[in-house]
Scaffold this motif. Structure first.
Motif, PDB file in Angstrom:
ATOM      1  N   GLY A  38      -7.046   0.042   4.416  1.00  0.00           N
ATOM      2  CA  GLY A  38      -6.683  -1.209   5.207  1.00  0.00           C
ATOM      3  C   GLY A  38      -7.255  -0.999   6.725  1.00  0.00           C
ATOM      4  N   TYR A  43      -6.705  -4.486   8.576  1.00  0.00           N
ATOM      5  CA  TYR A  43      -5.471  -4.635   7.835  1.00  0.00           C
ATOM      6  C   TYR A  43      -5.122  -6.280   7.702  1.00  0.00           C
ATOM      7  N   LYS A  46      -3.096  -7.141   4.347  1.00  0.00           N
ATOM      8  CA  LYS A  46      -2.738  -5.822   3.606  1.00  0.00           C
ATOM      9  C   LYS A  46      -1.416  -5.863   2.999  1.00  0.00           C
ATOM     10  N   GLY A  50      -1.547  -5.640  -2.002  1.00  0.00           N
ATOM     11  CA  GLY A  50      -0.966  -4.937  -2.776  1.00  0.00           C
ATOM     12  C   GLY A  50      -1.920  -4.099  -3.630  1.00  0.00           C
ATOM     13  N   ALA A  55       0.162  -0.058   0.553  1.00  0.00           N
ATOM     14  CA  ALA A  55       0.792  -1.437   0.954  1.00  0.00           C
ATOM     15  C   ALA A  55       2.152  -1.387   1.161  1.00  0.00           C
ATOM     16  N   SER A  62       5.054  -5.338  -2.436  1.00  0.00           N
ATOM     17  CA  SER A  62       3.869  -5.455  -2.909  1.00  0.00           C
ATOM     18  C   SER A  62       3.815  -4.239  -4.085  1.00  0.00           C
TER      19      SER A  62
END
Length: 96
Positions: A38, A43, A46, A50, A55, A62
């Motif tokens: 991430g 991020y 994010k 998934g 995540a 996710s």
């Protein structure tokens, strides 16, 4: 419109907390370093992508996109140090 006693108490408490508040004298430190994958994309998306088990930190649903079991490990080292050189600062009014 008639206000209930609860609403009146809530409004009074909010006004009191705003008028009583003193000066804030604090420093904060925050990191959003939940995982390495991430951090590589800041991020962005994010929670929606998934792509791996990490995540689940942002969006547990996710994990339904994962095809097999996964384990995500990561480590972070934070070396904090600071230095202050007081070059003639003065105290705020009313402070010693």
């Amino acid at each position: 419109m008639k206000q209930s006693p609860f609403q009146i108490k809530t409004i009074c408490a909010a006004i009191a907390s705003l008028t009583i508040a003193g000066t804030a004298q604090a420093a904060g430190f925050a990191l959003l370093e939940q995982n390495a994958s991430g951090a590589g994309v800041a991020y962005a998306g994010k929670a929606a992508i998934g792509e791996d088990a990490s995540a689940a930190w942002f969006n547990p649903a996710s994990m339904s996109r994962l095809k097999e079991r996964q384990l995500v490990l990561g480590g972070h080292y934070i070396d904090l140090n600071g230095e202050v050189n007081n070059e003639g600062s003065t105290a705020a009014p009313g402070r010693p």
